[in-house]
Design a protein around this motif. Structure first.
Motif, PDB file in Angstrom:
ATOM      1  N   SER A 188       0.637  -1.660   0.418  1.00 22.28           N
ATOM      2  CA  SER A 188       0.392  -0.075   0.034  1.00 22.28           C
ATOM      3  C   SER A 188       0.838   0.921   0.074  1.00 22.28           C
ATOM      4  N   GLU A 189       0.347   2.202  -0.053  1.00 22.63           N
ATOM      5  CA  GLU A 189       1.622   3.633   0.472  1.00 22.63           C
ATOM      6  C   GLU A 189       0.183   4.515   0.784  1.00 22.63           C
ATOM      7  N   LEU A 190       1.540   5.639   1.316  1.00 21.97           N
ATOM      8  CA  LEU A 190       0.329   6.111   2.458  1.00 21.97           C
ATOM      9  C   LEU A 190       0.645   7.826   1.637  1.00 21.97           C
ATOM     10  N   VAL A 191      -0.188   7.970   2.225  1.00 18.58           N
ATOM     11  CA  VAL A 191      -0.467   9.985   1.236  1.00 18.58           C
ATOM     12  C   VAL A 191      -0.768  11.116   2.272  1.00 18.58           C
ATOM     13  N   THR A 192       0.061  11.975   2.569  1.00 19.78           N
ATOM     14  CA  THR A 192      -0.128  13.276   3.338  1.00 19.78           C
ATOM     15  C   THR A 192      -0.682  14.251   2.160  1.00 19.78           C
ATOM     16  N   GLU A 193      -1.599  15.328   2.762  1.00 17.44           N
ATOM     17  CA  GLU A 193      -1.990  15.970   2.284  1.00 17.44           C
ATOM     18  C   GLU A 193      -1.573  16.734   1.552  1.00 17.44           C
ATOM     19  N   GLY A 194       0.098  17.301   1.329  1.00 16.05           N
ATOM     20  CA  GLY A 194       1.405  17.600   0.738  1.00 16.05           C
ATOM     21  C   GLY A 194       1.574  16.681  -0.206  1.00 16.05           C
ATOM     22  N   GLY A 195       1.361  15.439  -0.483  1.00 17.81           N
ATOM     23  CA  GLY A 195       2.129  15.106  -2.076  1.00 17.81           C
ATOM     24  C   GLY A 195       2.669  14.145  -1.100  1.00 17.81           C
TER      25      GLY A 195
END
Length: 258
Positions: A188-195
């Motif tokens: 899986s990937e972990l993504v922040t609001e900042g990209g």
């Protein structure tokens, strides 16, 4: 149904393999890169064959490290990026200081370890600096490590004692997942609001370093054994690769994708 979300509660780097953590409030991650300032140096425990001109990942047993050298936990170390100076405190006094970019500075640090661990050295200790694109991580793909605090709490129940999350020597401490749910995030990937995007690559198999109290240096618990007995494996925490770079800060939310 909303995707799971992890909240970053703490960030740490370990400039010298086996030595103390340095807390951070933010870190700038680059695609394909390691956690900034992490495992930049190691102390070779006698000749180990590391060639900085052609670096090949070496087993951690070739370096001073907590799994074998628990007295390292009693040292407080700080590395200054601007000056290149490593300072080592033992108790309430500064025991050594050296600019790791200079021969004289490295010799000062090596002389300290000859005095501090005389019976545990297999030969002259040698300060090694990681060349570009290499780090002294336990795993070849150990770019960024994440520790789920719910899993740490579950380990406390297993061993019947408080467990400092720093025993797991991770870069990011996170909350928001059930205990050991991080182990199911591989792929899986972990993504922040900042990209910022991190791809979870593998589970972390724990070793006897986690048995050492990160403050006192006492080898007082049996964490891998407790994990194996309870879960049938000794995994706790995950490694991730930086797919898209960006800042990560305390309080940031990482949303699970995929």
């Amino acid at each position: 149904m909303s995707s799971p979300a992890l909240t970053v509660t703490a960030l740490h780097r370990y400039p010298v393999k086996g030595l103390s953590p340095e807390p951070l409030t933010t870190a700038a991650l680059t695609a394909g890169g390691y956690f900034p300032g992490d495992r930049l140096f190691a102390v070779e425990n006698g000749p180990g064959g590391f060639d900085p001109a052609s670096p090949v990942h070496q087993p951690k047993i070739k370096y001073l490290m907590l799994m074998r050298n628990e007295a390292l936990a009693r040292l407080i170390t700080r590395f200054d990026d601007a000056s290149g100076v490593l300072a080592i405190r033992e108790g309430d006094r500064e025991a050594a200081r050296g600019d790791l970019a200079t021969r004289e500075g490295r010799l000062a640090i090596e002389a300290f370890f000859r005095r501090y661990l005389p019976k545990e050295l297999r030969g002259p200790p040698k300060v090694l600096a990681a060349p570009d694109g290499y780090r002294f991580t336990d795993s070849r793909s150990g770019y960024v490590s994440l520790i789920n605090l719910a899993s740490v709490a579950a380990v406390e129940d297993m061993v019947g004692a408080p467990v400092d999350p720093l025993r797991f020597r991770g870069n990011l401490h996170v909350t928001g997942l059930p205990a050991f749910a991080e182990l199911d995030l591989v792929g899986s990937e972990l993504v922040t609001e900042g990209g910022l995007r991190l791809k979870v690559t593998k589970r972390i198999v724990r070793c006897a370093a986690t048995n050492v109290d990160p403050v006192t240096g006492a080898r007082d618990l049996a964490i891998p054994e407790a994990l194996q007995k309870t879960l049938g494996h000794a995994d706790c925490g995950i490694y991730a690769e930086v797919v898209v770079g960006g800042e990560v800060r305390k309080g940031d939310v990482l949303r699970v994708v995929g």
